[in-house]
Design a protein around this motif. Structure first.
Motif, PDB file in Angstrom:
ATOM      1  N   SER A 114       2.800  -2.787 -13.946  1.00 15.45           N
ATOM      2  CA  SER A 114       3.083  -1.957 -15.386  1.00 15.45           C
ATOM      3  C   SER A 114       2.261  -0.826 -15.171  1.00 15.45           C
ATOM      4  O   SER A 114       2.913   0.251 -15.489  1.00 15.45           O
ATOM      5  CB  SER A 114       2.647  -2.987 -16.295  1.00 15.45           C
ATOM      6  OG  SER A 114       1.190  -3.438 -16.294  1.00 15.45           O
ATOM      7  N   ALA A 115       1.034  -0.640 -14.632  1.00 15.53           N
ATOM      8  CA  ALA A 115       0.332   0.434 -14.708  1.00 15.53           C
ATOM      9  C   ALA A 115       0.768   1.746 -13.967  1.00 15.53           C
ATOM     10  O   ALA A 115       0.978   2.548 -14.160  1.00 15.53           O
ATOM     11  CB  ALA A 115      -1.165   0.232 -14.400  1.00 15.53           C
ATOM     12  N   ILE A 116       0.888   1.103 -12.575  1.00 14.70           N
ATOM     13  CA  ILE A 116       1.861   1.907 -11.614  1.00 14.70           C
ATOM     14  C   ILE A 116       3.208   2.526 -12.287  1.00 14.70           C
ATOM     15  O   ILE A 116       3.513   3.921 -12.287  1.00 14.70           O
ATOM     16  CB  ILE A 116       1.969   1.379 -10.405  1.00 14.70           C
ATOM     17  CG1 ILE A 116       0.593   1.117  -9.762  1.00 14.70           C
ATOM     18  CG2 ILE A 116       2.758   2.510  -9.400  1.00 14.70           C
ATOM     19  CD1 ILE A 116       0.533   0.239  -8.499  1.00 14.70           C
ATOM     20  N   ALA A 117       3.789   1.533 -12.826  1.00 15.51           N
ATOM     21  CA  ALA A 117       5.229   2.245 -13.208  1.00 15.51           C
ATOM     22  C   ALA A 117       5.333   2.941 -14.510  1.00 15.51           C
ATOM     23  O   ALA A 117       5.937   3.943 -14.481  1.00 15.51           O
ATOM     24  CB  ALA A 117       6.144   0.802 -13.822  1.00 15.51           C
ATOM     25  N   SER A 118       4.305   2.887 -15.359  1.00 13.61           N
ATOM     26  CA  SER A 118       4.105   3.603 -16.652  1.00 13.61           C
ATOM     27  C   SER A 118       3.488   5.033 -15.940  1.00 13.61           C
ATOM     28  O   SER A 118       4.115   6.015 -16.464  1.00 13.61           O
ATOM     29  CB  SER A 118       2.820   3.056 -17.459  1.00 13.61           C
ATOM     30  OG  SER A 118       2.696   3.961 -18.526  1.00 13.61           O
ATOM     31  N   VAL A 124       9.313  -1.479 -13.631  1.00 13.41           N
ATOM     32  CA  VAL A 124       8.134  -2.226 -13.344  1.00 13.41           C
ATOM     33  C   VAL A 124       8.747  -3.212 -12.051  1.00 13.41           C
ATOM     34  O   VAL A 124       9.983  -3.510 -12.339  1.00 13.41           O
ATOM     35  CB  VAL A 124       7.924  -3.144 -14.060  1.00 13.41           C
ATOM     36  CG1 VAL A 124       6.883  -4.487 -13.843  1.00 13.41           C
ATOM     37  CG2 VAL A 124       7.038  -2.456 -15.342  1.00 13.41           C
ATOM     38  N   GLY A 125       8.162  -3.275 -10.770  1.00  9.13           N
ATOM     39  CA  GLY A 125       8.898  -3.861  -9.735  1.00  9.13           C
ATOM     40  C   GLY A 125       9.587  -3.081  -8.884  1.00  9.13           C
ATOM     41  O   GLY A 125       9.865  -3.420  -7.602  1.00  9.13           O
ATOM     42  N   GLU A 145     -10.250   6.374  -2.145  1.00 10.51           N
ATOM     43  CA  GLU A 145      -9.018   6.913  -3.100  1.00 10.51           C
ATOM     44  C   GLU A 145      -7.951   5.554  -2.886  1.00 10.51           C
ATOM     45  O   GLU A 145      -7.789   5.054  -1.826  1.00 10.51           O
ATOM     46  CB  GLU A 145      -8.458   8.224  -2.489  1.00 10.51           C
ATOM     47  CG  GLU A 145      -9.507   9.302  -2.721  1.00 10.51           C
ATOM     48  CD  GLU A 145      -8.848  10.452  -2.485  1.00 10.51           C
ATOM     49  OE1 GLU A 145      -9.034  11.501  -3.192  1.00 10.51           O
ATOM     50  OE2 GLU A 145      -8.252  10.821  -1.199  1.00 10.51           O
ATOM     51  N   GLU A 146      -7.284   5.580  -4.194  1.00 12.39           N
ATOM     52  CA  GLU A 146      -6.221   4.834  -4.034  1.00 12.39           C
ATOM     53  C   GLU A 146      -4.918   5.645  -4.641  1.00 12.39           C
ATOM     54  O   GLU A 146      -5.218   6.265  -5.484  1.00 12.39           O
ATOM     55  CB  GLU A 146      -6.030   3.584  -5.118  1.00 12.39           C
ATOM     56  CG  GLU A 146      -7.369   2.662  -4.842  1.00 12.39           C
ATOM     57  CD  GLU A 146      -7.556   1.554  -6.061  1.00 12.39           C
ATOM     58  OE1 GLU A 146      -7.186   0.482  -5.714  1.00 12.39           O
ATOM     59  OE2 GLU A 146      -8.156   2.146  -6.868  1.00 12.39           O
ATOM     60  N   ILE A 147      -3.685   5.579  -3.871  1.00 11.03           N
ATOM     61  CA  ILE A 147      -2.699   6.449  -4.021  1.00 11.03           C
ATOM     62  C   ILE A 147      -1.496   5.656  -3.972  1.00 11.03           C
ATOM     63  O   ILE A 147      -1.197   4.684  -3.204  1.00 11.03           O
ATOM     64  CB  ILE A 147      -2.697   7.609  -2.881  1.00 11.03           C
ATOM     65  CG1 ILE A 147      -3.871   8.456  -2.830  1.00 11.03           C
ATOM     66  CG2 ILE A 147      -1.428   8.407  -3.058  1.00 11.03           C
ATOM     67  CD1 ILE A 147      -4.015   8.929  -1.434  1.00 11.03           C
ATOM     68  N   TRP A 148      -0.598   5.937  -5.151  1.00  7.81           N
ATOM     69  CA  TRP A 148       0.747   5.480  -5.182  1.00  7.81           C
ATOM     70  C   TRP A 148       1.827   6.362  -5.142  1.00  7.81           C
ATOM     71  O   TRP A 148       1.881   7.470  -5.860  1.00  7.81           O
ATOM     72  CB  TRP A 148       0.775   4.453  -6.537  1.00  7.81           C
ATOM     73  CG  TRP A 148      -0.074   3.288  -6.475  1.00  7.81           C
ATOM     74  CD1 TRP A 148      -0.289   2.058  -5.850  1.00  7.81           C
ATOM     75  CD2 TRP A 148      -1.552   3.539  -6.939  1.00  7.81           C
ATOM     76  NE1 TRP A 148      -1.190   1.278  -6.199  1.00  7.81           N
ATOM     77  CE2 TRP A 148      -2.240   2.120  -6.688  1.00  7.81           C
ATOM     78  CE3 TRP A 148      -2.461   4.421  -7.687  1.00  7.81           C
ATOM     79  CZ2 TRP A 148      -3.412   1.759  -7.275  1.00  7.81           C
ATOM     80  CZ3 TRP A 148      -3.644   3.986  -8.078  1.00  7.81           C
ATOM     81  CH2 TRP A 148      -4.283   2.937  -7.802  1.00  7.81           C
ATOM     82  N   GLU A 225       2.815  11.665  -7.573  1.00  9.94           N
ATOM     83  CA  GLU A 225       1.824  10.651  -7.112  1.00  9.94           C
ATOM     84  C   GLU A 225       0.959  10.458  -8.248  1.00  9.94           C
ATOM     85  O   GLU A 225       0.564  11.452  -9.080  1.00  9.94           O
ATOM     86  CB  GLU A 225       1.208  11.716  -5.916  1.00  9.94           C
ATOM     87  CG  GLU A 225      -0.026  10.764  -5.419  1.00  9.94           C
ATOM     88  CD  GLU A 225      -1.063  11.885  -4.827  1.00  9.94           C
ATOM     89  OE1 GLU A 225      -1.137  11.874  -3.661  1.00  9.94           O
ATOM     90  OE2 GLU A 225      -1.763  12.171  -5.495  1.00  9.94           O
ATOM     91  N   TRP A 226       0.432   9.148  -7.988  1.00 13.88           N
ATOM     92  CA  TRP A 226      -0.647   8.781  -8.814  1.00 13.88           C
ATOM     93  C   TRP A 226      -1.833   8.492  -7.979  1.00 13.88           C
ATOM     94  O   TRP A 226      -1.563   7.652  -7.240  1.00 13.88           O
ATOM     95  CB  TRP A 226      -0.353   7.784  -9.994  1.00 13.88           C
ATOM     96  CG  TRP A 226      -1.246   7.174 -11.118  1.00 13.88           C
ATOM     97  CD1 TRP A 226      -2.091   8.067 -11.621  1.00 13.88           C
ATOM     98  CD2 TRP A 226      -1.656   5.880 -11.197  1.00 13.88           C
ATOM     99  NE1 TRP A 226      -3.008   7.238 -12.412  1.00 13.88           N
ATOM    100  CE2 TRP A 226      -2.544   6.068 -12.032  1.00 13.88           C
ATOM    101  CE3 TRP A 226      -1.146   4.750 -11.063  1.00 13.88           C
ATOM    102  CZ2 TRP A 226      -2.974   4.920 -12.819  1.00 13.88           C
ATOM    103  CZ3 TRP A 226      -1.671   3.427 -11.594  1.00 13.88           C
ATOM    104  CH2 TRP A 226      -2.538   3.755 -12.576  1.00 13.88           C
TER     105      TRP A 226
END
Length: 243
Positions: A114-118, A124-125, A145-148, A225-226
């Motif tokens: 949910s955090a990444i999707a937001s 979500v998913g 670093e964490e990157i999505w 990118e987040w």
């Protein structure tokens, strides 16, 4: 290519600005390349040069374009790595300021939480690419670093050998995926290192960390990118000029 229909509800220069921005976002003109002259754009769109100039002024103000004296107007290259120098001291033992080396330590496809999707404004998913990266100077870890990334836009990132990533990711996004970062939003917070972060950064357990959370955006303000960058608090610095 014929110009796209412009929204009649907006002032003409704003409509032109938005259409030029969309064309840049489609990579019709890539970072570092010139756009057509004001006269050429005026003829193409059937508008006065003053209208073209006002639209370009807005894109220059937005740091999308830059005017170069005697050469023309160019698509601006983003320089986001410099923002880290505002927050952390990246120097060699001799005091030389350097871009940290990068090491990809994990890469995988996951379902968006949910955090990444937001953050990325996706369901979500939905599949996303998750990267963990360590940044070092003289083999000393300075940032974890964490990157999505949205997988549907960045699929080639899963196929590239990690040795080909290089030290900066934004040029890779542009070259391999056609995705160009033009702006970013950053939030700074403080937390203590968990066991894994302490091990990666060679710190004591629960050492204080500075967290830079960055949302990178394309020209149409869509998230690209987040990422969360964590570094030791004793290397943190902050400078701001207030006028």
């Amino acid at each position: 290519m014929n110009p796209a229909p412009l929204d009649d509800r907006l002032p003409r220069y704003q409509r032109l600005r938005d259409d030029l921005a969309a064309r840049i976002n489609r990579n019709e003109w890539r970072p570092g390349e010139p756009i057509p002259s004001e006269a050429e754009l005026g003829a193409h769109y059937g508008v006065a040069i003053g209208t073209v100039r006002k639209a370009i002024d807005q894109l220059v103000s937005d740091n999308v374009l830059e005017r170069q004296q005697g050469r023309g107007t160019f698509v601006r290259r983003a320089r986001f790595n410099s923002s880290l120098f505002r927050f952390f001291r990246f120097q060699s033992e001799s005091g030389e300021r350097r871009v940290p080396k990068s090491r990809i330590i994990r890469r995988k496809s996951i379902a968006a939480t949910s955090a990444i999707a937001s953050a990325l404004r996706i369901p979500v998913g939905e599949p996303v690419i998750s990267l963990s990266r360590l940044r070092l100077i003289d083999d000393v870890p300075l940032l974890a670093e964490e990157i999505w990334l949205q997988q549907s836009r960045f699929g080639p990132i899963l196929e590239i050998e990690t040795s080909e990533f290089g030290d900066l990711l934004y040029p890779l996004y542009e070259e391999r995926c056609g995705e160009v970062v033009v702006s970013a939003e950053e939030i700074l917070t403080v937390e203590t290192a968990n066991e894994m972060q302490a091990r990666l950064l060679r710190l004591e357990a629960h050492a204080p960390l500075i967290v830079i959370e960055r949302l990178a955006l394309d020209l149409e303000r869509r998230p690209i990118e987040w990422r969360r960058s964590r570094g030791p608090a004793d290397r943190f610095r902050y400078h701001a000029e207030i006028r």
